[in-house]
Design an enzyme around this catalytic site. Structure first.
Site, mmCIF file in Angstrom:
data_model
loop_
_atom_site.group_PDB
_atom_site.id
_atom_site.type_symbol
_atom_site.label_atom_id
_atom_site.label_comp_id
_atom_site.label_asym_id
_atom_site.label_seq_id
_atom_site.Cartn_x
_atom_site.Cartn_y
_atom_site.Cartn_z
ATOM 1 C CD1 TRP A 130 -4.074 -4.386 3.115
ATOM 2 C CD2 TRP A 130 -2.668 -5.600 1.882
ATOM 3 N NE1 TRP A 130 -3.942 -3.758 1.895
ATOM 4 C CE2 TRP A 130 -3.087 -4.478 1.129
ATOM 5 C CE3 TRP A 130 -1.779 -6.506 1.314
ATOM 6 C CZ2 TRP A 130 -2.637 -4.243 -0.175
ATOM 7 C CZ3 TRP A 130 -1.325 -6.276 0.029
ATOM 8 C CH2 TRP A 130 -1.752 -5.147 -0.707
ATOM 9 C CG ASP A 211 3.451 -7.329 3.673
ATOM 10 O OD1 ASP A 211 4.190 -6.398 3.289
ATOM 11 O OD2 ASP A 211 2.241 -7.370 3.402
ATOM 12 C CE LYS A 246 0.747 2.410 3.265
ATOM 13 N NZ LYS A 246 0.422 1.521 2.135
#
Length: 396
Positions: A130, A211, A246
């Site tokens: 990311w 993560d 999300k």
């Protein structure tokens, strides 16, 4: 004095979003920022979220500060999602969870804890990863080192390279792992590969940081925690940064969590006391609303079951878009094999498009994707699919 301050470069993702908003073309498509959109191009509010907010509005009596670590019940619900409600980590009270402003906030807390308390100077991250990982970790004082992850020639996981690189990671270093739906590649380790990684972590003794931002978007809410739970069986100390942006659609509520797992209850307490000093000097205590929504849903069996179905609906929608994209590109006569897109997990696909091709998509067609070639598949729909695929075909 401010005249001496140079302009900072645009953020590779959010800066792209600003450029998209300034574009006056009506046929433009934003596939850069990582948000889920429905067939109408809207990022919806989940029905369970609306119901939880209704209950909160009726029953809320105060807007007073939360504790430094946030709401204790939220922490319990987060741990249940991560490890399963019957896990010994929970029954033996080996985990401590702090409510944070999003997954990014959790990563920053993790990074500062690693630097201040564990005397770690380096953190290994996947290549690619990311776009914001490097900035978050470097700002906390860590040196970022890449480990091999993506085999660009074969559009698959370079597991042999990953193992070879992490075999050199020392006990005074940290390693970041994506819990599922790897961002940006969409490629995850298999169950056997997770086991091998856990064995390696146990043997090498490096600090493990997960993560975990897309739980439920690969295979299922519990299935997607397989890698983390495999590690929990082998590695007695873990750090986890998780997010509900999300899977609950709570993007702008900034709902995240930092979870610390220790081998002993008193050790967990001592370590967590240091985590709270980091939080106190940063944002003092977390925002309440989004976490209360999550807690309300997860603590109610009926609401939780409905939420799991809503996550499944989003996941299946994305899977359908992947399939449609592969079929549409093939129907357009594109010779390059894009079937790997259908095999990937989560919201993102590492398309293999070059920076030059990405620039042409933006300038010539109003199609915005990240310079690395990462496409947010969840930003597509059956309505814009052919337009996007035609544009991709034209720049290949």
């Amino acid at each position: 004095m401010f005249e001496r301050v140079n302009r900072a470069p645009d953020d590779p993702i959010l800066g792209l979003n600003e450029a998209f908003n300034a574009d006056s073309r009506t046929e433009k498509v934003n596939l850069g920022v990582g948000v889920f959109k429905n067939e109408d191009g809207v990022t919806p509010i989940l029905d369970t979220v609306k119901e939880a907010e209704r209950r909160l509005l009726q029953g809320e009596t105060t807007k007073s500060y939360l504790a430094i670590g946030g709401d204790a019940e939220y922490g319990r619900q987060v741990q249940g999602l991560l490890f399963g409600s019957d896990h010994n980590i929970i029954s033996n009270q080996l985990a401590r969870t702090a409510q944070t402003p999003g997954g990014t906030g959790a990563l920053r807390i993790a990074a500062e804890f690693i630097v201040r308390q564990l005397d770690v100077e380096n953190i290994w991250v996947s290549d690619p990863t990311w776009a914001n990982h490097g900035a978050v970790f470097r700002s906390a004082g860590l040196t970022v080192k890449p480990y091999r992850y993506y085999d660009a020639d074969n559009q698959c996981l370079d597991f042999a390279g990953m193992l070879e690189d992490l075999e050199t990671a020392g006990s005074n270093e940290a390693v970041l792992l994506h819990g599922c739906c790897h961002n940006p590649t969409g490629i995850d380790p298999t169950a056997d590969q997770w086991q091998q990684l856990a064995d390696l972590a146990e043997r090498r003794g490096f600090v493990v940081l997960f993560d975990f931002a897309y739980q439920g978007f690969a295979t299922g809410v519990d299935d997607d925690a397989e890698g983390l739970r495999t590690f929990a069986k082998k590695v007695p100390e873990l750090l986890v940064a998780s997010s509900f942006s999300k899977n609950f659609g709570l993007y702008n509520e900034r709902v995240g969590a930092f979870t610390l797992v220790a081998s002993d209850r008193s050790v967990a307490d001592d370590a967590y006391s240091q985590v709270k000093t980091i939080i106190r000097a940063n944002y003092s205590n977390p925002p309440a609303h989004g976490a209360k929504v999550v807690t309300t849903i997860l603590a109610d069996a009926e609401l939780k079951a409905k939420w799991i179905q809503e996550v499944a609906d989003m996941r299946q929608h994305i899977h359908g878009l992947r399939k449609l994209m592969v079929e549409t590109l093939k129907d357009l006569g594109v010779e390059k094999d894009f079937s790997f897109i259908q095999a990937q997990n989560g919201m993102f696909s590492f398309s293999g498009l070059t920076p030059e091709q990405v620039a042409r998509l933006k300038e010539e067609h109003g199609i915005y994707i990240v310079g690395s070639g990462r496409i947010n598949v969840a930003g597509l729909s059956s309505k814009n699919m052919r337009t996007v695929c035609e544009a991709i075909a034209s720049v290949l």
